[in-house]
Design a protein around this motif. Sequence first.
Motif, PDB file in Angstrom:
ATOM      1  N   SER A 100       1.520   4.730  -2.790  1.00 56.38           N
ATOM      2  CA  SER A 100       0.974   5.965  -2.229  1.00 56.38           C
ATOM      3  C   SER A 100       1.865   7.143  -2.580  1.00 56.38           C
ATOM      4  O   SER A 100       3.074   7.003  -2.792  1.00 56.38           O
ATOM      5  N   SER A 104       0.828  -1.205   0.000  1.00 53.91           N
ATOM      6  CA  SER A 104       0.000   0.000   0.000  1.00 53.91           C
ATOM      7  C   SER A 104       0.863   1.256   0.000  1.00 53.91           C
ATOM      8  O   SER A 104       0.577   2.224  -0.705  1.00 53.91           O
ATOM      9  N   ARG A 112      -2.805   7.869   4.825  1.00 53.79           N
ATOM     10  CA  ARG A 112      -2.868   8.931   3.825  1.00 53.79           C
ATOM     11  C   ARG A 112      -2.822  10.313   4.480  1.00 53.79           C
ATOM     12  O   ARG A 112      -2.308  11.269   3.898  1.00 53.79           O
ATOM     13  N   TRP A 140       6.580   3.196   0.874  1.00 50.47           N
ATOM     14  CA  TRP A 140       6.686   4.496   0.194  1.00 50.47           C
ATOM     15  C   TRP A 140       8.148   4.858  -0.062  1.00 50.47           C
ATOM     16  O   TRP A 140       8.509   5.345  -1.139  1.00 50.47           O
TER      17      TRP A 140
END
Length: 370
Positions: free
Chosen positions: A68, A64, A128, A177
């Motif tokens: 992002s 995830s 987020r 990330w």
Amino acid sequence: MTHPAPAAARPKQRVPFWDNARFACITLVVMGHAIQRLTSESDPALVVYLFLYAFHMPAFAIISGYFSKSAPPGRRQMRRVITDILLPYLIMEGIWSLVQFLVEGKRAFNPTQPSWTLWFLLALGIFRLVLPYLALLRWPLLWSVVISIGVGYLDNVDSTFSLSRALGILPFFVLGWQINRWRLVDRWRLVRTRAWWIRIAAAVVLIVWAVVLVVGIDLWRRIDLRYWFFYDRGYTALGNEDGTGGLVRLAAILLAVVLTAAFFVLVPRGQSWITRYGQSTMYVYLLHSFVLYPLRESGVLTDTGNPELVLIGLLVLSVLIVIVLSSGPVRRITRPLIEPRAAFIFSRKRAFDPEPPRSDPTGSRRDVTK
């Protein structure tokens, strides 16, 4: 003369590795939830459970994070937080409350306390929110580890809005990330075929972890090791009174990174039969609990004289559940619940803005047909 489209305008090709990894991760998630009721009586079931829980959600969080962006969210991104996270969460939480009322007589609809698997949706929303701020700092990965370890010392941070668990697994999201930001996948050619000796080394790592679990199963059961892999409780609640809980969590984080790396090495790189199923993992994640709920509540999993045979059956069943819930017919039927468009809740000007192809919060492709 027609000039070729610039590289930035060409649609990106999907990399089969990521869809394969998503399929593998969601299969492990379903397996873990399916066998949970067996772990109290069966040592083999607890071994499998601990093996999976040491890294399967960290692996999902890394994927995830990889997909992002850390830029401050624009209008489109903020809108997708509503349509991709908030609305599906409220819809599924409402359905869960109804099911529990009909089956168990519970009269409680409390969106601040996510039911069963829904915590990860809220965690994605929290990720987020905090990522743009972490990206402003030096050493954001280090800070995320500090936050994860530090939150365990705060007894007042609990499961409300999944805050404790989200902050607990935050380092894995930030790691994903950072891997993208550092371009490690391209520089180290991580999604290309791995050399045979690297695959053997990865398999050895996972085998060693399994052996450690088998040999020490009595100890792991006595200290309730599985709860350390949930990242959702303070150290005091886990029975740690001497202040060393932070070191235990750090060890759990490092273990998860090593196991996840080994796991990713063994994931197939090329197109295979699992690739297309890995594009619909959010459907599986949000729906599989409704399939498992009758099994868990009926008592058939615990009222058996052969838990090892049931364990094998549940692991096979989990793979079938993933395949069925990823199928086209299931997606078409459940799309209004999992991918609500909900244009009516936005202002008229914004409700009819054209939308580009969507991806779910884990980077999986979303259905674009209505």
